[in-house]
Design a protein around this motif. Structure first.
Motif, mmCIF file in Angstrom:
data_model
loop_
_atom_site.group_PDB
_atom_site.id
_atom_site.type_symbol
_atom_site.label_atom_id
_atom_site.label_comp_id
_atom_site.label_asym_id
_atom_site.label_seq_id
_atom_site.Cartn_x
_atom_site.Cartn_y
_atom_site.Cartn_z
ATOM 1 N N ASN A 11 1.691 10.136 -24.104
ATOM 2 C CA ASN A 11 1.362 10.953 -25.275
ATOM 3 C C ASN A 11 0.333 10.115 -26.041
ATOM 4 O OD1 ASN A 11 3.716 12.237 -25.134
ATOM 5 N ND2 ASN A 11 4.819 11.311 -26.547
ATOM 6 N N ALA A 12 0.122 9.019 -25.749
ATOM 7 C CA ALA A 12 -1.100 8.284 -26.469
ATOM 8 C C ALA A 12 -2.493 8.842 -25.557
ATOM 9 C CB ALA A 12 -1.100 6.743 -26.363
ATOM 10 N N PHE A 13 -2.220 8.985 -24.631
ATOM 11 C CA PHE A 13 -3.402 9.591 -23.401
ATOM 12 C C PHE A 13 -3.574 10.935 -24.030
ATOM 13 C CE2 PHE A 13 -4.995 12.030 -19.715
ATOM 14 C CZ PHE A 13 -6.225 11.029 -19.385
ATOM 15 N N LYS A 14 -2.851 11.711 -23.984
ATOM 16 C CA LYS A 14 -2.920 13.162 -24.403
ATOM 17 C C LYS A 14 -3.654 13.154 -25.810
ATOM 18 C CE LYS A 14 1.111 15.453 -22.269
ATOM 19 N NZ LYS A 14 2.518 15.942 -22.560
ATOM 20 N N ILE A 15 -3.111 12.322 -26.739
ATOM 21 C CA ILE A 15 -3.809 12.368 -28.297
ATOM 22 C C ILE A 15 -5.099 12.117 -28.182
ATOM 23 C CG2 ILE A 15 -3.873 11.197 -30.349
ATOM 24 C CD1 ILE A 15 -0.687 11.078 -29.887
ATOM 25 N N LYS A 16 -5.508 11.086 -27.258
ATOM 26 C CA LYS A 16 -7.086 10.709 -27.084
ATOM 27 C C LYS A 16 -7.844 11.865 -26.583
ATOM 28 C CE LYS A 16 -7.892 5.924 -27.351
ATOM 29 N NZ LYS A 16 -8.078 5.919 -28.827
ATOM 30 N N GLN A 17 -7.232 12.671 -25.287
ATOM 31 C CA GLN A 17 -7.579 13.664 -24.898
ATOM 32 C C GLN A 17 -8.151 14.660 -25.858
ATOM 33 O OE1 GLN A 17 -5.435 14.847 -21.359
ATOM 34 N NE2 GLN A 17 -7.349 14.462 -20.111
ATOM 35 N N ASN A 18 -6.930 15.114 -26.806
ATOM 36 C CA ASN A 18 -6.862 16.124 -27.611
ATOM 37 C C ASN A 18 -8.064 15.733 -28.779
ATOM 38 O OD1 ASN A 18 -5.153 17.625 -26.409
ATOM 39 N ND2 ASN A 18 -3.440 16.780 -27.739
ATOM 40 N N GLU A 19 -8.090 14.643 -29.085
ATOM 41 C CA GLU A 19 -9.204 14.140 -30.127
ATOM 42 C C GLU A 19 -10.539 14.309 -29.404
ATOM 43 O OE1 GLU A 19 -7.992 10.096 -30.783
ATOM 44 O OE2 GLU A 19 -6.531 10.621 -32.401
ATOM 45 N N SER A 20 -10.835 13.956 -28.334
ATOM 46 C CA SER A 20 -11.924 14.056 -27.737
ATOM 47 C C SER A 20 -12.293 15.470 -27.491
ATOM 48 C CB SER A 20 -11.906 13.411 -26.256
ATOM 49 O OG SER A 20 -11.920 11.873 -26.302
ATOM 50 N N ARG A 21 -11.537 16.411 -27.084
ATOM 51 C CA ARG A 21 -11.822 17.844 -26.960
ATOM 52 C C ARG A 21 -12.057 18.480 -28.246
ATOM 53 N NH1 ARG A 21 -13.815 21.747 -24.241
ATOM 54 N NH2 ARG A 21 -12.969 23.717 -24.184
ATOM 55 N N ARG A 22 -11.316 18.117 -29.340
ATOM 56 C CA ARG A 22 -11.387 18.513 -30.328
ATOM 57 C C ARG A 22 -13.118 18.350 -31.195
ATOM 58 N NH1 ARG A 22 -9.471 16.416 -35.780
ATOM 59 N NH2 ARG A 22 -10.643 14.789 -34.790
ATOM 60 N N ASP A 23 -13.277 16.912 -31.063
ATOM 61 C CA ASP A 23 -14.707 16.450 -31.383
ATOM 62 C C ASP A 23 -15.780 17.090 -30.622
ATOM 63 O OD1 ASP A 23 -13.151 14.815 -33.201
ATOM 64 O OD2 ASP A 23 -13.423 12.940 -31.899
ATOM 65 N N PHE A 24 -15.572 17.613 -29.249
ATOM 66 C CA PHE A 24 -16.487 17.942 -28.633
ATOM 67 C C PHE A 24 -16.690 19.423 -29.232
ATOM 68 C CE2 PHE A 24 -17.730 21.198 -25.209
ATOM 69 C CZ PHE A 24 -18.920 20.737 -24.800
ATOM 70 N N LEU A 25 -15.607 20.119 -29.272
ATOM 71 C CA LEU A 25 -15.723 21.755 -30.024
ATOM 72 C C LEU A 25 -16.157 21.831 -31.139
ATOM 73 C CD1 LEU A 25 -12.341 23.101 -28.447
ATOM 74 C CD2 LEU A 25 -14.463 23.659 -27.728
ATOM 75 N N LEU A 26 -15.852 20.605 -32.123
ATOM 76 C CA LEU A 26 -16.579 20.596 -33.375
ATOM 77 C C LEU A 26 -18.115 20.654 -33.305
ATOM 78 C CD1 LEU A 26 -14.186 18.762 -35.871
ATOM 79 C CD2 LEU A 26 -14.909 21.120 -36.050
ATOM 80 N N ASN A 27 -18.380 19.505 -32.651
ATOM 81 C CA ASN A 27 -19.950 19.533 -32.544
ATOM 82 C C ASN A 27 -20.659 20.587 -32.046
ATOM 83 O OD1 ASN A 27 -19.838 16.752 -33.271
ATOM 84 N ND2 ASN A 27 -19.781 15.793 -31.481
ATOM 85 N N ASP A 28 -20.272 21.191 -30.952
ATOM 86 C CA ASP A 28 -20.759 22.146 -30.441
ATOM 87 C C ASP A 28 -20.892 23.407 -31.412
ATOM 88 O OD1 ASP A 28 -21.702 23.790 -27.951
ATOM 89 O OD2 ASP A 28 -19.819 25.021 -28.074
ATOM 90 N N THR A 29 -19.607 23.605 -31.819
ATOM 91 C CA THR A 29 -19.369 24.826 -33.246
ATOM 92 C C THR A 29 -20.320 24.615 -34.166
ATOM 93 O OG1 THR A 29 -17.147 25.257 -32.589
ATOM 94 C CG2 THR A 29 -17.904 26.096 -34.400
ATOM 95 N N ASN A 30 -20.494 23.363 -34.892
ATOM 96 C CA ASN A 30 -21.412 22.823 -35.816
ATOM 97 C C ASN A 30 -22.964 23.130 -35.381
ATOM 98 O OD1 ASN A 30 -19.283 22.376 -37.701
ATOM 99 N ND2 ASN A 30 -19.045 20.075 -36.985
ATOM 100 N N THR A 31 -23.197 22.903 -34.310
ATOM 101 C CA THR A 31 -24.498 23.017 -33.879
ATOM 102 C C THR A 31 -24.966 24.507 -34.021
ATOM 103 O OG1 THR A 31 -24.508 21.362 -32.449
ATOM 104 C CG2 THR A 31 -26.149 22.873 -31.761
ATOM 105 N N GLU A 32 -23.984 25.335 -33.398
ATOM 106 C CA GLU A 32 -24.164 26.982 -33.445
ATOM 107 C C GLU A 32 -24.396 27.336 -35.101
ATOM 108 O OE1 GLU A 32 -22.501 31.278 -31.327
ATOM 109 O OE2 GLU A 32 -21.719 29.029 -30.873
ATOM 110 N N ILE A 33 -23.390 26.675 -35.754
ATOM 111 C CA ILE A 33 -23.281 27.045 -37.276
ATOM 112 C C ILE A 33 -24.609 26.596 -37.879
ATOM 113 C CG2 ILE A 33 -22.306 26.475 -39.224
ATOM 114 C CD1 ILE A 33 -19.452 26.306 -37.864
#
Length: 162
Positions: free
Chosen positions: A94-116
Motif C-alpha cells: 500500500n505504501a508503494f501504491k500511495i507513492k505511485q499515486n502521488e507521483s502520477r498525480r503530481d505529474f498530471l497536475l504539472n502537465d495540466t497547469n502548464t496547459e492552463i
C-alpha cells in the motif's frame, strides 16, 4: 571438519583409511569422512538461498546445511518472512501504491497547469478561441479534482486528463 574423498594407500591413518570403504551417495548430499567414518553432509553448492531479513540472494559454495536466516524460497515483491514462508506485506504494498499515486498525480497536475497557463495567457491577450475557453474550464476543474484526491487510499482512482 570434513575431509573429501581421497584414495587410501597402505600406511594411511584414520580418517583417510576409512575411505577404502565405498561411501553411500544420495542426491543433495556429499559423502565426507568424520572421525574415521563416512557421513553424508548436505550439499547445496550452486543453489541460491535468500536472506529472510534483506531478501538478498546468495549462492551457496560450501557443504553443509542451509544457515539459519536463509531460505530456499524465493521472495516476491512486497513480501515479508513469517517464520516459515514469504507472505504478502500489505502495508509495504500500500505504501508503494500511495507513492505511485502521488507521483502520477503530481505529474498530471504539472502537465495540466502548464496547459492552463498557456490557455490563460491566450484568454488574457484576447487570442483564445471558444474551444480554448472550454478546454481551459475543463482543465481547471480537472486540476481541482486532482488536487482534492484522497491519496491516503492506495486504491484511489486517478481521473484521466480531458
Amino acid at each position: 571438519p570434513y575431509t573429501y574423498q581421497m584414495y587410501a594407500h597402505d600406511g594411511t591413518l584414520p580418517p583417510d583409511n576409512a575411505l577404502r570403504i565405498e561411501p553411500e551417495f544420495r542426491d543433495g548430499f556429499h559423502p565426507c569422512a568424520k572421525n574415521g567414518e563416512w557421513i553424508l553432509v548436505d550439499d547445496h553448492r550452486g543453489t541460491t538461498v535468500y536472506n529472510i531479513e534483506t531478501k538478498e540472494a546468495v549462492k551457496i559454495n560450501e557443504l553443509g546445511a542451509i544457515k539459519p536466516g536463509f531460505t530456499l524460497l524465493k521472495p516476491f515483491d512486497f513480501c515479508k518472512w513469517n517464520g516459515t514462508e514469504w507472505i504478502l506485506n500489505v502495508d509495504e504494498q500500500n505504501a508503494f501504491k500511495i507513492k505511485q499515486n502521488e507521483s502520477r498525480r503530481d505529474f498530471l497536475l504539472n502537465d495540466t497547469n502548464t496547459e492552463i497557463d498557456i490557455l490563460n495567457r491566450a484568454v488574457r491577450l484576447g487570442r483564445a478561441t471558444e474551444a480554448n475557453k472550454k478546454r481551459l474550464e475543463l482543465l481547471e476543474n480537472y486540476s481541482i479534482d486532482l488536487y482534492q484526491l484522497d491519496l491516503s487510499d492506495p486504491d484511489v482512482v486517478i481521473p484521466k486528463k480531458p
